[in-house]
Design an enzyme around this catalytic site. Structure first.
Site, PDB file in Angstrom:
ATOM      1  N   TYR A 280      53.634  41.071  33.155  1.00 12.72           N
ATOM      2  CA  TYR A 280      52.301  40.282  33.929  1.00 12.72           C
ATOM      3  C   TYR A 280      52.842  38.851  34.007  1.00 12.72           C
ATOM      4  CZ  TYR A 280      47.734  38.360  32.673  1.00 12.72           C
ATOM      5  OH  TYR A 280      46.468  37.522  32.932  1.00 12.72           O
TER       6      TYR A 280
HETATM    7  N1  LIG Z   1      41.298  38.073  29.556  1.00 13.82           N
HETATM    8  C1  LIG Z   1      42.114  36.942  29.807  1.00 13.82           C
HETATM    9  O1  LIG Z   1      42.582  36.872  28.505  1.00 13.82           O
HETATM   10  C2  LIG Z   1      42.836  36.253  30.595  1.00 13.82           C
HETATM   11  C3  LIG Z   1      43.993  35.203  30.506  1.00 13.82           C
HETATM   12  C4  LIG Z   1      44.260  34.344  31.288  1.00 13.82           C
HETATM   13  C5  LIG Z   1      44.098  34.915  32.630  1.00 13.82           C
HETATM   14  N2  LIG Z   1      43.276  35.877  32.993  1.00 13.82           N
HETATM   15  C6  LIG Z   1      43.409  36.292  34.323  1.00 13.82           C
HETATM   16  O2  LIG Z   1      41.943  36.386  34.740  1.00 13.82           O
HETATM   17  C7  LIG Z   1      41.524  37.239  35.721  1.00 13.82           C
HETATM   18  C8  LIG Z   1      40.252  38.089  35.209  1.00 13.82           C
HETATM   19  O3  LIG Z   1      40.582  38.543  34.212  1.00 13.82           O
HETATM   20  P1  LIG Z   1      39.397  39.239  33.111  1.00 13.82           P
HETATM   21  O4  LIG Z   1      39.778  38.873  31.775  1.00 13.82           O
HETATM   22  O5  LIG Z   1      38.003  38.986  33.657  1.00 13.82           O
HETATM   23  O6  LIG Z   1      39.794  40.762  33.516  1.00 13.82           O
HETATM   24  P2  LIG Z   1      38.895  42.045  33.565  1.00 13.82           P
HETATM   25  O7  LIG Z   1      39.565  43.318  33.406  1.00 13.82           O
HETATM   26  O8  LIG Z   1      37.394  41.959  32.907  1.00 13.82           O
HETATM   27  O9  LIG Z   1      38.288  42.113  35.086  1.00 13.82           O
HETATM   28  C9  LIG Z   1      39.449  42.408  36.135  1.00 13.82           C
HETATM   29  C10 LIG Z   1      38.671  42.890  37.321  1.00 13.82           C
HETATM   30  O10 LIG Z   1      39.633  43.240  38.593  1.00 13.82           O
HETATM   31  C11 LIG Z   1      39.554  44.265  39.026  1.00 13.82           C
HETATM   32  N3  LIG Z   1      40.689  45.043  39.506  1.00 13.82           N
HETATM   33  C12 LIG Z   1      41.768  45.604  38.825  1.00 13.82           C
HETATM   34  N4  LIG Z   1      42.751  45.992  39.687  1.00 13.82           N
HETATM   35  C13 LIG Z   1      41.977  46.060  40.993  1.00 13.82           C
HETATM   36  C14 LIG Z   1      42.548  46.172  42.421  1.00 13.82           C
HETATM   37  N5  LIG Z   1      43.938  46.726  42.473  1.00 13.82           N
HETATM   38  N6  LIG Z   1      41.876  45.899  43.322  1.00 13.82           N
HETATM   39  C15 LIG Z   1      40.630  45.320  43.089  1.00 13.82           C
HETATM   40  N7  LIG Z   1      40.119  44.931  41.936  1.00 13.82           N
HETATM   41  C16 LIG Z   1      40.809  45.171  40.912  1.00 13.82           C
HETATM   42  C17 LIG Z   1      39.153  45.314  37.616  1.00 13.82           C
HETATM   43  O11 LIG Z   1      38.334  46.626  38.134  1.00 13.82           O
HETATM   44  C18 LIG Z   1      38.170  44.221  37.252  1.00 13.82           C
HETATM   45  O12 LIG Z   1      36.766  44.191  37.534  1.00 13.82           O
HETATM   46  C19 LIG Z   1      42.961  38.131  35.774  1.00 13.82           C
HETATM   47  O13 LIG Z   1      43.621  37.786  36.894  1.00 13.82           O
HETATM   48  C20 LIG Z   1      43.553  37.975  34.533  1.00 13.82           C
HETATM   49  O14 LIG Z   1      44.785  38.133  34.728  1.00 13.82           O
HETATM   50  C21 LIG Z   1      42.580  36.455  31.927  1.00 13.82           C
END
Ligand SMILES: NC(=O)c1ccc[n+]([C@@H]2O[C@H](COP(=O)([O-])OP(=O)(O)OC[C@H]3O[C@@H](n4cnc5c(N)ncnc54)[C@H](O)[C@@H]3O)[C@@H](O)[C@H]2O)c1
Length: 269
Positions: free
Chosen positions: A156
């Site tokens: 990641y």
């Molecule tokens: N949650 C955290 O702590 C955090 C921190 C920093 C960055 N981020 C980044 O923010 C972004 C959103 O995170 P979140 O917490 O809202 O996650 P989340 O899991 O709530 O949402 C992610 C979405 O991506 C979709 N997804 C996954 N694989 C996919 C694919 N192959 N094709 C299309 N869609 C796909 C999932 O179905 C989901 O709806 C991500 O890129 C994550 O890495 C999250």
């Protein structure tokens, strides 16, 4: 300034977490069209049903790691929704809290292709029209994990370092070309969406999804080049440059507790 009002906003991973909240907020800010790309059909359906009353919303089921499907879906989106003005590359996964030697190749490849390769492919497609129209914005959701190395999430971390390097290179290229197409790279700390359930955070509070989503949309509208959330994360690179690695590991890894953040991770099931 890239205003959301009147524009078509495409959000990958827009059926959950901050992607879903940003979609709702984009409609509230007057987006002409919200386009949700996600792999989860059930979540797409419920999101579209909920947002229908707020404006034009269309959902597409697509696996962003499948470049052929992404190309076809982009063509279909453009045909059905018109020019895409703003892309928010938000789809992302984290697969486990295993140390790297216990990882498997499938998870490494999935993580890199969903988190790092897909944003590049999607931007490549969207940029053709944006550059021709000299208008548009690509926002890439990286992570604070893209600035600080962290055990038990090595693939990641690798994917998010890749996003930051690529996204900022693209920004510079467009600036050198005097293009009005803008790029924002966003690096948030852990957000309470469920994706990182179970993580420990000793020093920095875990971010709330609503204000974090608002800050990202504000960053787009203000054409911010790079935004670390919270702001303190902007100083990570300065500290890495100033402190010897062994001291940096003690301060951030041990005292701030970053290196044990993933110990009790459970994540999404
Ligand atoms: N949650 C955290 O702590 C955090 C921190 C920093 C960055 N981020 C980044 O923010 C972004 C959103 O995170 P979140 O917490 O809202 O996650 P989340 O899991 O709530 O949402 C992610 C979405 O991506 C979709 N997804 C996954 N694989 C996919 C694919 N192959 N094709 C299309 N869609 C796909 C999932 O179905 C989901 O709806 C991500 O890129 C994550 O890495 C999250």
């Amino acid at each position: 300034m890239t205003k959301i009002k009147g524009n078509c906003v495409l959000i990958t991973g827009g059926a959950s977490g901050i992607g879903r909240i940003m979609g709702r907020m984009a409609l509230e800010r007057g987006a002409r069209q919200l386009v949700i790309w996600d792999i989860n059909q059930e979540s797409i359906n419920s999101t579209c049903a909920e947002f229908e009353s707020k404006g034009n919303v269309k959902g597409y089921r697509v696996d962003v790691s499948d470049s052929k499907a992404v190309t076809e879906c982009f063509q279909q989106t453009s045909k059905e929704c018109g020019d895409v003005d703003i892309v928010i590359n938000c789809a992302g996964i984290v697969t486990s809290n295993k140390t790297f030697d216990k990882q498997n190749m499938r998870d490494i490849e999935r993580t890199m292709s969903i988190n790092a390769v897909a944003p590049m492919n999607i931007a490549l497609l969207a940029l053709q029209g944006m550059i021709a129209r000299d208008k548009g914005h690509i926002c890439n959701i990286a992570s604070a994990a893209g600035m600080i190395s962290n055990p038990k999430m090595a693939p990641y971390v690798a994917s998010k370092w890749a996003v930051i390097g690529w996204s900022d290179s693209l920004r510079i290229e467009l600036k050198q070309a005097k293009s009005k197409v803008r790029v924002s790279t966003i690096a948030p700390y852990f957000i309470n969406t469920g994706m990182f359930d179970g993580v420990n955070s000793r020093f920095f509070p875990i971010l709330k999804p609503e204000p974090t989503s608002r800050k990202i949309l504000d960053a787009i509208e203000k054409n911010k080049n790079f935004k670390g959330i919270p702001f303190g994360f902007h100083f990570i690179r300065l500290c890495q440059g100033l402190l010897p690695t062994a001291l940096f590991d003690i301060v951030f890894g041990k005292w701030v507790g970053i290196f044990s953040a993933m110990d009790n991770f459970t994540g999404r099931k």
